[in-house]
Scaffold this active site. Structure first.
Site: not given
Ligand code: UD1
Length: 323
Positions: A115, A139, A143
């Site tokens: 990851s 997490y 990895k």
């Molecule tokens: C995270 C993990 C990544 C992991 C992936 C899969 C980190 C930094 N990243 O990615 O390693 O493989 O999850 O589980 O730990 N967002 C919202 N609202 C929501 C959900 C997300 O605004 O309800 C935003 C987040 O702030 C971010 C983007 O959407 O900017 C993507 O979020 P998300 O899909 O959770 O993935 P990551 O956090 O990038």
């Protein structure tokens, strides 16, 4: 080749199984169905119901196998900070079981689902494989630790590995053959889809005051069909060359939360309510990949990772909830 896909009933695993079958490999799936789904099992693949903690069952599943794709892991970064033990046992100890079984059973090729979380807060963009590794959640640490253990098993046991560092996996099979939905998703696109079908009232946008194009978080979303293709190429590469390697799999394109919401409104024709809330701790403003290594090592490029394909293929899968 005969390929064992550990975690092959999960979201990414099932797409990898599909791609391996399409490339005429013979596939055996090993999964405990803790988050994997029976409906994700492909009829042409053999299925073994087993846990990665079960050393004997793992060994017997490895009979006649030429290569392993290992995707069995917990993946919720937030949860890993609250329940690290779970991640230690399943991700780290589970992989040690798998490596020991592989050494015992003479299986010398492993493609590992790593990851971008191994990098932590980006020091520069785009992030390439030489970027310092400094995970900010447990997490990501699991990895990275597994990558290090695999490097030792490479030198001590001759097990060659391909560590694939995924950025943000999203979308569903472009040919619509996989429709198992993740339970209680926390990632952006499935949450947006649940809002679109009326399962949730609104998308909580985690912060709109980042230094990005519109203030919301920017990520590198990689279509799961592209990811799956990367695994097939990695299996082939390990068979061709007796050498381990580590590559990023990303689209090299940054998309903000609101850009994805906008695309989802267009594709679904639904309003998709949003509510701006506080930043989520540990979230960087921007994270994008350099995929130069994957291009050079595997001849791989992302083909379906434009926002339209990401959203359209997800929407197809989620429309079943409207039926
Ligand atoms: C995270 C993990 C990544 C992991 C992936 C899969 C980190 C930094 N990243 O990615 O390693 O493989 O999850 O589980 O730990 N967002 C919202 N609202 C929501 C959900 C997300 O605004 O309800 C935003 C987040 O702030 C971010 C983007 O959407 O900017 C993507 O979020 P998300 O899909 O959770 O993935 P990551 O956090 O990038």
């Amino acid at each position: 080749m005969n390929v064992l896909v550990v975690g092959g009933a999960g979201y990414i695993g099932s797409h990898v199984v599909r791609a391996l079958l399409d490339a005429s490999h013979t596939v055996r799936v090993y999964d405990n169905l803790s988050s994997g789904l029976r409906r994700n099992l492909q009829p042409e693949a053999e299925f073994v119901h087993g846990d990665i903690g079960d050393a004997l069952a793992l060994r017997s599943a490895m009979r006649g196998i030429d290569a392993i794709v290992h995707l069995a892991a917990f993946k919720a970064a937030g949860e890993s900070m609250i329940a690290p033990e779970k991640y230690s046992i399943n991700n780290i100890s589970g992989t040690i079981n798998l490596l020991n079984a592989a050494a015992d059973m003479d299986v010398h090729r492993i493609v590992f689902s790593s990851s971008a979380a191994v990098y932590g807060e980006p020091e520069y963009l785009p992030v390439d494989e030489t970027h310092p590794t400094n995970p900010t959640n447990y997490y990501g640490f699991t990895k990275l630790e597994i990558e290090r253990i695999m490097a030792w098993y490479d030198s001590l046991r001759g097990i060659r590995f391909a560590a694939l560092r995924y950025f943000n996996a999203a979308g569903y099979d472009t040919q619509r053959r996989i429709t198992g939905l993740e339970q209680n998703p926390a990632n952006l696109l499935p949450v947006i889809m649940e809002v679109a079908v009326g399962r949730r009232p609104a998308l909580k946008v985690f912060g709109d005051d980042y230094e990005t194009v519109d203030g919301t978080g920017v990520r590198d979303y990689i279509h799961v069909t592209d990811l799956a293709d990367g695994h097939v190429r990695a299996v082939d590469k390990l068979a061709e060359e007796d050498r381990s390697f580590t590559v990023n799999l990303g689209s090299e394109t940054g998309l903000s939360v609101l850009q994805i919401v906008e695309a989802a409104r267009n594709v679904t024709g639904r309003p998709i309510a949003t509510e701006i809330v506080a930043r989520r701790p540990g979230d960087p403003a921007r994270l994008t990949a350099s995929a130069t290594q994957a291009r050079e090592t595997l001849g791989w490029t992302a083909r379906y990772s434009d926002v339209e394909s990401l959203v359209r293929t997800s929407w197809f899968a989620y429309q079943q909830l409207l039926a």
